[in-house]
Every structure is written in C-alpha cells, then in structure tokens.
Design an enzyme around this catalytic site. Sequence first.
Site, PDB file in Angstrom:
ATOM      1  N   LYS A  85     -21.868 -24.746  -6.313  1.00  0.00           N
ATOM      2  CA  LYS A  85     -21.811 -25.446  -7.596  1.00  0.00           C
ATOM      3  C   LYS A  85     -21.959 -24.440  -8.737  1.00  0.00           C
ATOM      4  O   LYS A  85     -22.925 -23.675  -8.774  1.00  0.00           O
ATOM      5  CB  LYS A  85     -22.912 -26.507  -7.664  1.00  0.00           C
ATOM      6  CG  LYS A  85     -22.783 -27.576  -6.594  1.00  0.00           C
ATOM      7  CD  LYS A  85     -23.961 -28.534  -6.601  1.00  0.00           C
ATOM      8  CE  LYS A  85     -24.043 -29.335  -7.888  1.00  0.00           C
ATOM      9  NZ  LYS A  85     -25.137 -30.341  -7.833  1.00  0.00           N
ATOM     10  N   ILE A  86     -21.005 -24.488  -9.646  1.00  0.00           N
ATOM     11  CA  ILE A  86     -20.991 -23.577 -10.793  1.00  0.00           C
ATOM     12  C   ILE A  86     -20.982 -24.399 -12.081  1.00  0.00           C
ATOM     13  O   ILE A  86     -20.081 -25.224 -12.286  1.00  0.00           O
ATOM     14  CB  ILE A  86     -19.740 -22.675 -10.777  1.00  0.00           C
ATOM     15  CG1 ILE A  86     -19.613 -21.905  -9.452  1.00  0.00           C
ATOM     16  CG2 ILE A  86     -19.746 -21.733 -11.968  1.00  0.00           C
ATOM     17  CD1 ILE A  86     -20.622 -20.818  -9.254  1.00  0.00           C
TER      18      ILE A  86
END
EC number: 4.1.2.-
Length: 220
Positions: A85-86
């Site tokens: 997750k960014i």
Amino acid sequence: MELYLDTANVAEVERLARIFPIAGVTTNPSIVAASKESIWDVLPRLQNAIGEEGTLFAQTMSRDAKGMVEEAKRLNNAIPGIVVKIPVTAEGLAAINLLKKEGIVTLGTAVYSASQGLLAALAGAKYVAPYVNRVDAQGGDGIRMVQELQTLLEHHAPDSMVLAASFKTPRQALDCLLAGCQAITLPLDVAQQMLNTPAVESAIERFEQDWKNAFGNLNL
C-alpha cells in the site's frame, strides 16, 4: 468480487474466515500499531491465517519515493506476493510507477477524490482504495466519489480496480458494491454488524418453539 478484512487481529481473522469467503486481509500502520506487535511478526501470522491463496496488504512508512520503494521490496521479500500500500501523494505516485516496473503489486491508498484515484491507477497501481466514510466525515459524498472513480477506471484504467475502504456501516459497503466495485475491505465491527441480525434470530427462535410444541424436542 474480492472481500477483505481490515485488521491485524489474527484470532478474529481465523474466526471470520470460517464464515466469510474472504480473499485476504488489509492492514495499515494504525491497525498494526494497535495490535502491539511488530509488523514483521504479525504479517507472517496473518498470512498463515488466510492461507497461501489469501492476499495480504501492508503499507510503507517512508514519505519519499526512494524510501517507499526500498520498504516495498523489504515487505515483498518477507511475504512474497504481498500487495504494498502506497499513499497517493506526488512521491507515492512516483513510487507506484517504479514498483510497477519492478513487478511489485501496489495499492494506492488514502484516496479522497476520484482524480487522485485515477492518477494512482494510471501510475500502475492494481488496486485503488477510496476512503468512503472519511470523505463523508469531511462533508463530502464518499459513495458518489466511489461511483465516479469506478467509472473513470472502467474507461481509462481497466487493469486497475477499486478496493473500497473506510466503512462505518454495512450500507456503505453495499452501496460501493452496487456502484460496481469488485473489491471491498471491512473493519471487524462492520463485518460483525453484517452478522448481527436480530430479526433472523427471532425467526429461528419461533421455528424452534413451534417445533418443540408439536414434537417435544428439537430433533429432526
């Protein structure tokens, strides 16, 4: 569709995996911090709880693209196939683009607008996570934002999908599915709300009472 649980509570994942057809588990820094466990300890336990076929998500902590990429590689080495997750910031978009080239699957997170989500998809994120209830809490319309994002991805980034997040009620989750979302992640309390149905319990009790009155027991 893909149904995920948004938690780092291994015991609850094991319990609900018997009930829900879950595709995996999503986490974020706040969720992991609340577990009081090191991320490197809890991730393998979560992966074991969901099985080899389950998909696990974990988020980077760095604020710059280089750091995000390095952390993503470390996560992927620890849990092969993990979805990283960014946060969809300018640096996050650069990191998503770089990780796409590295073959590491990403999710663009902390999405508060349809345009922000589209940029994440165009950068190469497989998943885009709009924060439904948080948008509502800021005076916006979370469901409408999801509808717009879903349409944008269908037209312009069909290889990406919405993974709707940040729910307070089952109704919000259902509305996202009705908007065409192929993936949602449920906090434990919302998942439990879906199971707590007093009217169903009342109906079952009535069936049992009628049967017992007629036959003197509850056996078939």
